[in-house]
Design an enzyme around this catalytic site. Structure first.
Site, mmCIF file in Angstrom:
data_model
loop_
_atom_site.group_PDB
_atom_site.id
_atom_site.type_symbol
_atom_site.label_atom_id
_atom_site.label_comp_id
_atom_site.label_asym_id
_atom_site.label_seq_id
_atom_site.Cartn_x
_atom_site.Cartn_y
_atom_site.Cartn_z
ATOM 1 N N HIS A 198 8.280 -11.653 4.651
ATOM 2 C CA HIS A 198 7.727 -11.181 3.383
ATOM 3 C C HIS A 198 8.829 -10.811 2.400
ATOM 4 C CE1 HIS A 198 8.065 -7.579 5.943
ATOM 5 N NE2 HIS A 198 8.146 -6.853 4.850
ATOM 6 N N ILE A 213 0.812 -1.222 0.000
ATOM 7 C CA ILE A 213 0.000 0.000 0.000
ATOM 8 C C ILE A 213 0.846 1.273 0.000
ATOM 9 C CG2 ILE A 213 -2.110 -1.022 0.935
ATOM 10 C CD1 ILE A 213 -1.262 0.307 3.660
#
Length: 131
Positions: free
Chosen positions: A93, A30
């Protein structure tokens, strides 16, 4: 308490999903450096990527490779760069970032400000290229 990424996988927090299978999940960052900047995570909550089993780490890379192919098809680039930093969220991640030059990977670069419509369009473009 579950990490923000575990809450995304569980559907408690919305995201712009790119792809998933039984073990891994990919969604748009984002705060992207460029359009197509995607995160790949294991569904299992593990803080440090190198704490994953060898088998899971290998499978995560293969999943990330498929996501990278979708990124390259949707956003023509020289390469899709991969970064693992893992300090900002306690959940392993991989950042996948379409790049034209190495400096496109600098996390100190200004982040793009995209509208929800732009994020949705990017996610759909990546989903349609994911195989």
């Amino acid at each position: 308490m579950a990490s923000i990424f575990s809450r995304i996988v569980a559907g408690e927090i919305p995201c712009y999903k790119v792809a998933e299978n039984d073990k891994f999940f990919a969604f748009l960052d984002i705060n992207p450096l460029v359009k197509g900047h995607t995160l790949v995570i294991p569904k299992q909550e593990v803080d440090y990527i190198f704490d994953l089993s060898d088998e899971d780490l290998a499978q995560m890379q293969v999943f990330a490779k498929k996501v990278a192919s979708a990124i390259k098809a949707a956003f023509p680039c020289l390469k899709v760069g991969q970064a693992v930093i893992g300090l900002e969220v306690p959940h392993a991640h991989i950042h996948l970032i379409p790049i034209q030059k190495e400096s496109d990977m600098l996390f100190s670069n200004p982040k793009l400000k995209l509208t929800p419509e732009e994020f949705k369009e990017i996610a759909e473009k990546l989903q349609s290229n994911f195989r």
